[in-house]
Design a protein around this motif. Structure first.
Motif, PDB file in Angstrom:
ATOM      1  N   ASP A   1     -47.780 106.593  35.794  1.00  0.00           N
ATOM      2  CA  ASP A   1     -48.815 107.606  35.610  1.00  0.00           C
ATOM      3  C   ASP A   1     -48.511 108.268  34.275  1.00  0.00           C
ATOM      4  N   ILE A   2     -49.197 107.834  33.239  1.00  0.00           N
ATOM      5  CA  ILE A   2     -48.980 108.321  31.875  1.00  0.00           C
ATOM      6  C   ILE A   2     -50.189 109.148  31.467  1.00  0.00           C
ATOM      7  N   ILE A   3     -49.978 110.363  31.038  1.00  0.00           N
ATOM      8  CA  ILE A   3     -51.070 111.279  30.692  1.00  0.00           C
ATOM      9  C   ILE A   3     -51.760 110.874  29.394  1.00  0.00           C
ATOM     10  N   ASP A   4     -51.001 110.566  28.357  1.00  0.00           N
ATOM     11  CA  ASP A   4     -51.552 110.239  27.044  1.00  0.00           C
ATOM     12  C   ASP A   4     -52.159 108.834  27.039  1.00  0.00           C
ATOM     13  N   ASP A   5     -53.447 108.720  26.699  1.00  0.00           N
ATOM     14  CA  ASP A   5     -54.148 107.435  26.713  1.00  0.00           C
ATOM     15  C   ASP A   5     -53.509 106.400  25.795  1.00  0.00           C
TER      16      ASP A   5
END
Length: 109
Positions: free
Chosen positions: A29-33
């Motif tokens: 789950d990575i916030i930065d696209d």
């Protein structure tokens, strides 16, 4: 069997004259696209996508250690990356949309 259910089996048990293999599941789950896209491209070098934020691979112990070492650069405090390392035999039961799975050796150049 339910038309949307599929089961498959895997084994990482060492066979004669072959390197020991490990089944690896990576979920994230990575916030930065941008960072998330870079991570997914990186993971394609090891295995295949099974869901939007999940990859599977059957790789050697050496590649596993390389994966663990290199993957840390993609995470920050607000991100989550989990690597599951599984030895031996396993069974996977899937429901819904199915991806085509192939058991290929991955070569990283």
């Amino acid at each position: 069997m339910n038309q949307f259910r599929k089961e498959y089996f895997f084994t990482t048990i060492e066979e004669e004259n072959h390197e020991k293999k490990i089944y690896v599941l990576v979920i994230y789950d990575i916030i930065d696209d941008r960072k998330r896209v870079k991570l997914s491209k990186f993971l394609r070098g090891y295995g295949f996508r099974i869901q939007k934020s999940a990859f599977e691979a059957i790789i050697t112990e050496k590649l596993y250690h390389k994966l663990v070492k290199e993957i840390s650069k993609f995470a920050s405090e607000e991100d989550s990356i989990r690597i599951y390392k599984i030895h031996g035999k396993g069974q996977i039961t899937c429901y819904g949309k199915q991806e085509t799975l192939e058991d290929n050796d991955v070569i990283i150049i």
